[in-house]
Design an enzyme around this catalytic site. Structure first.
Site, PDB file in Angstrom:
ATOM      1  N   LYS A  52       0.857  -1.197   0.000  1.00 45.83           N
ATOM      2  CA  LYS A  52       0.000   0.000   0.000  1.00 45.83           C
ATOM      3  C   LYS A  52       0.889   1.241   0.000  1.00 45.83           C
ATOM      4  CE  LYS A  52      -3.917   1.986   2.576  1.00 45.83           C
ATOM      5  NZ  LYS A  52      -4.785   1.841   3.778  1.00 45.83           N
ATOM      6  N   SER A 127      -9.720   1.925   2.895  1.00 48.37           N
ATOM      7  CA  SER A 127      -8.844   2.621   1.979  1.00 48.37           C
ATOM      8  C   SER A 127      -7.845   1.711   1.267  1.00 48.37           C
ATOM      9  CB  SER A 127      -8.084   3.723   2.723  1.00 48.37           C
ATOM     10  OG  SER A 127      -7.253   3.150   3.721  1.00 48.37           O
ATOM     11  N   SER A 151      -9.933  -0.318   7.143  1.00 47.98           N
ATOM     12  CA  SER A 151      -9.357  -0.211   5.797  1.00 47.98           C
ATOM     13  C   SER A 151      -8.682  -1.450   5.239  1.00 47.98           C
ATOM     14  CB  SER A 151      -8.373   0.949   5.736  1.00 47.98           C
ATOM     15  OG  SER A 151      -9.083   2.142   5.565  1.00 47.98           O
TER      16      SER A 151
HETATM   17  N1  GLN Z   1     -13.042   4.486   6.215  1.00 45.34           N
HETATM   18  C1  GLN Z   1     -12.495   4.921   7.466  1.00 45.34           C
HETATM   19  C2  GLN Z   1     -12.037   6.342   7.342  1.00 45.34           C
HETATM   20  O1  GLN Z   1     -12.288   6.906   6.333  1.00 45.34           O
HETATM   21  C3  GLN Z   1     -11.361   4.027   7.838  1.00 45.34           C
HETATM   22  C4  GLN Z   1     -10.110   4.309   7.122  1.00 45.34           C
HETATM   23  C5  GLN Z   1      -8.972   3.453   7.512  1.00 45.34           C
HETATM   24  O2  GLN Z   1      -9.111   2.433   8.186  1.00 45.34           O
HETATM   25  N2  GLN Z   1      -7.787   3.885   7.132  1.00 45.34           N
HETATM   26  O3  GLN Z   1     -11.465   6.920   8.216  1.00 45.34           O
END
Ligand code: GLN
Length: 445
Positions: A52, A127, A151
């Site tokens: 990532k 994400s 995410s």
């Molecule tokens: N979707 C959540 C956010 O937007 C989690 C994101 C994540 O785990 N990095 O914060």
């Protein structure tokens, strides 16, 4: 071969921000050498992986899918990258994500939208959407993602692969570009539970470069993969199968519970009464931490600099042109929540709620081995469907955020298809009980 598969499918899924083919071929050549002299070394020998793009790679651009870091070349590797290199894996490229890991669909990437390999009109989740899509489409054998509020698990569920968020502190965060430091964890995305255990085995453990990494022994995770879950006690929170969970998702989870029962486990309904406050607390806390963590991106120290007449204007220009809308929204929310006069009402309150959520888990783990529920309330949604309404987008993570607030480990494993789209089963364990999580996941799989 990874790159020929990528040629075939990358045009449709767009998982990668960058392919590092030259490096990878060199790595592979070096491994051929090792192979002839020493033979296969370790479980991950020669396996192609994607990283990532918020995990730093020495001399290889690391952008966090942000225009602000478009040309940023780190001078060192993250600890997890070092550990994978030592295990002789081959890095194929850097994977797309929501900018600075803020999002649930990959649509917040500053560069492009990754598509779900099961239906390219749908999101892969986020994400770590690139991380999940690249594994699901066979471009790499495994990938690394990061999970602050879901995410790793939500994209794994949407793409029909296995994704684990380890216990907070299990894996070093050194070299992970911080979003919300008290919630972030790096974890593996794989096709099978066994692969997942092998990757965690390689990347887990104490690291003196990360003061929040835990000095707790890493067990041999393979020992847990017996298929035996007789007499295991499962808790099913009524909050996780209630309103807001799509009927077709609920049905798959109920089927999964039957499967687990047939393997000798027992389950009971429990309550995690403070779950309903998790999202509110999470968006205060994660945005507060993000506003502080992202202050370093000022155009002077890292990435792109947009020169202006003086220093303050240079900061302003860099940040207003470099960050996307969602990142700006979080920074504003965070600076507001932390500002004097509001701190007690928002940040402090949210911290108190976080403690209550943790206590809910502690209570349940006194009597049960694992907690089970869906990973996400729906299957993958259509690209564009939730982009105009941040609150609907935030609701996607309602079932994954409590585990980050508490710090407990959780995995998403495929639980079948609903209308042709994957559903994820989430298995949650007590602190540092990744073995138990894997045991159940492997037996179910
Ligand atoms: N979707 C959540 C956010 O937007 C989690 C994101 C994540 O785990 N990095 O914060």
């Amino acid at each position: 071969e990874s790159y020929s598969r990528i040629k075939e499918v990358e045009g449709k899924v767009d998982s990668f921000l960058q392919l590092t083919e030259e490096n990878a071929r060199q790595q592979a050549k070096d491994l051929d050498q090792v192979l002839t002299t020493e033979g296969v070394k370790g479980n991950l020998f020669g396996l192609p992986t994607g990283i990532k793009d918020n995990i730093v790679t020495k001399g290889i651009r690391t952008t966090c899918a942000s225009k602000l870091l478009e040309n940023f070349e780190p001078v060192h590797n993250a600890t997890v990258v070092e550990k994978l290199a030592a295990a002789n894996t081959v890095t194929i490229g850097k994977l797309n994500m929501d900018e600075f890991a803020m999002g649930s669909s990959n649509e917040n990437s500053g560069f492009k939208v990754t598509r779900n390999p099961w239906d390219t009109n749908r999101v892969p989740g986020g994400s770590s959407g690139g991380s999940a899509a690249s594994v699901a489409s066979g471009e790499v054998l495994f990938s690394l993602g990061s999970d602050t509020g879901g995410s790793i698990r939500e994209p794994a569920a949407f793409c029909g692969v296995v994704g684990l968020k380890p216990t907070y502190g299990r894996v070093s965060r050194f070299g992970l570009v911080a979003f919300a430091s008290s919630l972030d964890q790096i974890g593996p995305i794989t096709r099978t539970v066994e692969d997942n255990a092998f990757v965690l085995q390689t990347i887990a453990g104490y690291d003196k470069m990360d003061s929040t990494s835990a000095n707790v022994e890493v067990p041999d995770y393979r020992v847990a993969l017996t298929g035996d879950i007789k007499d295991l006690k499962i808790a099913v929170p009524k909050e996780y199968l209630g309103e807001g969970v799509a009927p077709e998702v609920r049905e798959k989870i109920e089927q999964a519970l039957k499967t687990l029962e047939s393997l000798g486990a027992t389950w009971e309904e429990v309550s995690l009464p403070h779950s309903k406050y998790a999202n509110a607390a999470y968006y205060i806390l994660s945005s507060s931490e993000a506003s502080a963590n992202l202050a370093r991106f000022d155009g002077i120290r890292y990435g792109k600099r947009m020169e202006d007449t003086n220093l303050i204007e240079t900061y302003r220009k860099t940040r207003s042109q470099g960050f996307g809308d969602e990142v700006k929204r979080r920074i504003m929310l965070g600076t507001f929540a932390l500002s004097s006069g509001y701190y007690d009402a928002y940040y402090k309150k949210a911290q108190q709620v976080r403690t209550l959520i943790k206590q809910d888990f502690d209570e349940v783990f006194k009597k049960y081995d694992v907690i089970i529920g869906p990973t996400a309330p729906t299957t993958a949604f259509k690209i564009g469907e939730k982009m105009n309404d941040p609150l609907t987008m935030y609701a996607t993570d309602i079932l994954t955020i409590p585990m980050n607030l508490a710090g407990v480990p959780a995995i998403s494993v495929p639980a079948g298809l609903a209308d042709g789209l994957p559903v994820g089963l989430q298995i949650i364990g007590n602190y540092f009980e990744e073995s138990t999580v894997y045991r159940v996941a492997h037996a179910f799989e």
